[in-house]
Motif scaffolding. Structure first.
Motif, PDB file in Angstrom:
ATOM      1  N   HIS A  28      54.621  41.874  35.731  1.00 53.43           N
ATOM      2  CA  HIS A  28      55.990  41.790  35.679  1.00 53.43           C
ATOM      3  C   HIS A  28      56.593  40.397  36.533  1.00 53.43           C
ATOM      4  O   HIS A  28      57.411  40.387  36.516  1.00 53.43           O
ATOM      5  CB  HIS A  28      56.357  42.759  35.666  1.00 53.43           C
ATOM      6  CG  HIS A  28      55.924  43.974  35.178  1.00 53.43           C
ATOM      7  ND1 HIS A  28      56.049  44.309  33.584  1.00 53.43           N
ATOM      8  CD2 HIS A  28      55.111  44.472  35.239  1.00 53.43           C
ATOM      9  CE1 HIS A  28      55.860  45.062  33.145  1.00 53.43           C
ATOM     10  NE2 HIS A  28      55.148  45.538  34.090  1.00 53.43           N
ATOM     11  N   LEU A  29      55.680  39.570  37.117  1.00 53.28           N
ATOM     12  CA  LEU A  29      56.105  38.907  38.354  1.00 53.28           C
ATOM     13  C   LEU A  29      55.512  37.407  37.902  1.00 53.28           C
ATOM     14  O   LEU A  29      54.415  37.266  37.795  1.00 53.28           O
ATOM     15  CB  LEU A  29      56.620  39.293  39.686  1.00 53.28           C
ATOM     16  CG  LEU A  29      57.860  40.210  39.960  1.00 53.28           C
ATOM     17  CD1 LEU A  29      57.759  40.606  41.481  1.00 53.28           C
ATOM     18  CD2 LEU A  29      59.039  40.179  39.686  1.00 53.28           C
ATOM     19  N   ASP A  64      60.629  37.063  37.035  1.00 55.43           N
ATOM     20  CA  ASP A  64      60.635  38.399  36.578  1.00 55.43           C
ATOM     21  C   ASP A  64      60.051  37.647  34.952  1.00 55.43           C
ATOM     22  O   ASP A  64      60.666  36.519  34.543  1.00 55.43           O
ATOM     23  CB  ASP A  64      62.173  39.469  36.132  1.00 55.43           C
ATOM     24  CG  ASP A  64      61.858  40.266  34.788  1.00 55.43           C
ATOM     25  OD1 ASP A  64      60.476  40.500  33.773  1.00 55.43           O
ATOM     26  OD2 ASP A  64      61.563  41.540  35.634  1.00 55.43           O
ATOM     27  N   GLU A 107      62.199  37.017  31.389  1.00 55.58           N
ATOM     28  CA  GLU A 107      62.824  36.731  31.537  1.00 55.58           C
ATOM     29  C   GLU A 107      62.882  35.290  31.671  1.00 55.58           C
ATOM     30  O   GLU A 107      63.676  34.287  30.639  1.00 55.58           O
ATOM     31  CB  GLU A 107      64.191  36.843  32.736  1.00 55.58           C
ATOM     32  CG  GLU A 107      64.585  37.960  33.629  1.00 55.58           C
ATOM     33  CD  GLU A 107      65.833  38.575  34.775  1.00 55.58           C
ATOM     34  OE1 GLU A 107      65.426  37.377  35.390  1.00 55.58           O
ATOM     35  OE2 GLU A 107      66.044  39.731  34.690  1.00 55.58           O
ATOM     36  N   ASN A 131      55.856  43.532  44.772  1.00 53.46           N
ATOM     37  CA  ASN A 131      57.040  43.890  43.917  1.00 53.46           C
ATOM     38  C   ASN A 131      58.265  42.744  43.921  1.00 53.46           C
ATOM     39  O   ASN A 131      59.256  43.334  43.911  1.00 53.46           O
ATOM     40  CB  ASN A 131      57.631  45.316  42.757  1.00 53.46           C
ATOM     41  CG  ASN A 131      56.546  45.671  42.757  1.00 53.46           C
ATOM     42  OD1 ASN A 131      55.758  45.474  41.768  1.00 53.46           O
ATOM     43  ND2 ASN A 131      56.918  47.427  42.526  1.00 53.46           N
TER      44      ASN A 131
END
Length: 283
Positions: free
Chosen positions: A181-182, A187, A190, A251
């Motif tokens: 997710h990164l 992100d 986005e 994360n």
């Protein structure tokens, strides 16, 4: 279902490979550590449990092939290749040095076990498709595996490869999407939202499974089930944690690329040593 003893053995190996990654960061002072740590459990399971390979004969004709499409995660592949015996671990201490055989992206001309130069994002899946297609045309039984990242999926070449793999019924091809997710800019949803990733691949004609990509039992269960459907390429969407195993970096997009301080590097090494000892005590 995978054997509990074997799962623990592979968890220990993955932890040792994480330690190898830190060893390279100590040598070079920095590295793309976030994706390397999120993908390391997958790559460990492939090289130690699933793939038909021989480190002493890395060009064996009928070997399974592995392509690290997200080539900047090369610390993960180097760590596993060293642990598997493709080269002496002392080579890990050359990372970041001029002339090292383990540069910032995998180089097939420098290191045994590297199938293609990767790192220009979006190319690995297409190369893997070509290799899987060649196996079909030549009547060979080898399987082709590739790890790509969720931040890499917006590259259009991925979807050309996805369409071709389905058209030519490449059930000897398995793509892992490291879905942490990164990416370096933040992100992935986005920067360029590619969700729902699993449904997109299914719409292209792929057989898909969704797993926890840092859970060794789920990884092994998925590998045992290959091919998922005869005549369809396989995609395993791996839900992972960026910088998994780095307690202060998990994360956190800032650890996509890490300029390591001595204090935090020592902390990470000590935490991994403790974790490995705990796993070995259980075993």
């Amino acid at each position: 279902m995978a054997d509990r003893v074997r799962i623990l053995e592979l968890q220990i190996l993955a932890a040792k490979c994480r330690k190898n990654i830190l060893r390279m960061v100590r040598s070079g002072g920095h590295g793309h550590i976030g994706g390397a740590l999120s993908a390391i459990d997958i790559i460990t399971a492939l090289y130690f449990e699933k793939m038909h390979i021989d480190p002493l004969h890395p060009k064996m004709e009928d070997r399974d092939r592995f392509l690290l499409s997200a080539g900047h995660k090369c610390l993960a592949q180097y760590a596993v290749l060293a642990e598997r015996g493709y080269f002496d671990k002392a080579v890990l201490d050359t990372y970041g040095n001029l002339g090292s055989v383990i540069p910032g992206h995998p180089d097939m001309h420098k290191l045994p076990g590297i199938e293609a130069n990767t790192g220009s994002l979006g190319h690995g899946m297409a190369i893997a498709c070509g290799m899987a297609m060649a196996a079909k045309m030549d009547g060979k039984a080898f399987h082709v595996y590739s790890v790509t990242g969720d931040g890499e999926l917006p590259e259009g070449s991925n979807w050309e490869a996805a369409a071709a793999a389905a058209k030519f019924k490449l059930d000897n091809l398995t793509i892992f999407v490291d879905n942490n997710h990164l990416q370096i800019s933040g992100d992935v949803t986005e920067v360029m939202n590619m969700e729902p990733i699993d449904k997109k691949f299914m719409d292209f004609g792929w057989a898909v499974r969704v797993i926890d990509g840092n859970n060794m039992e789920e990884i092994l269960d998925a590998l045992e089930a290959l091919p998922f459907e005869k005549g369809k390429p396989n995609m395993i969407l791996c839900k992972t944690i960026k910088a998994k195993g780095l307690s202060f970096g998990e994360n956190n997009a800032a650890f996509h690329f890490w300029d390591a301080s001595e204090e935090l590097l020592c902390q990470a090494e000590q935490e991994l040593d403790t974790y490995i000892k705990e796993l070995e005590r259980i075993g």
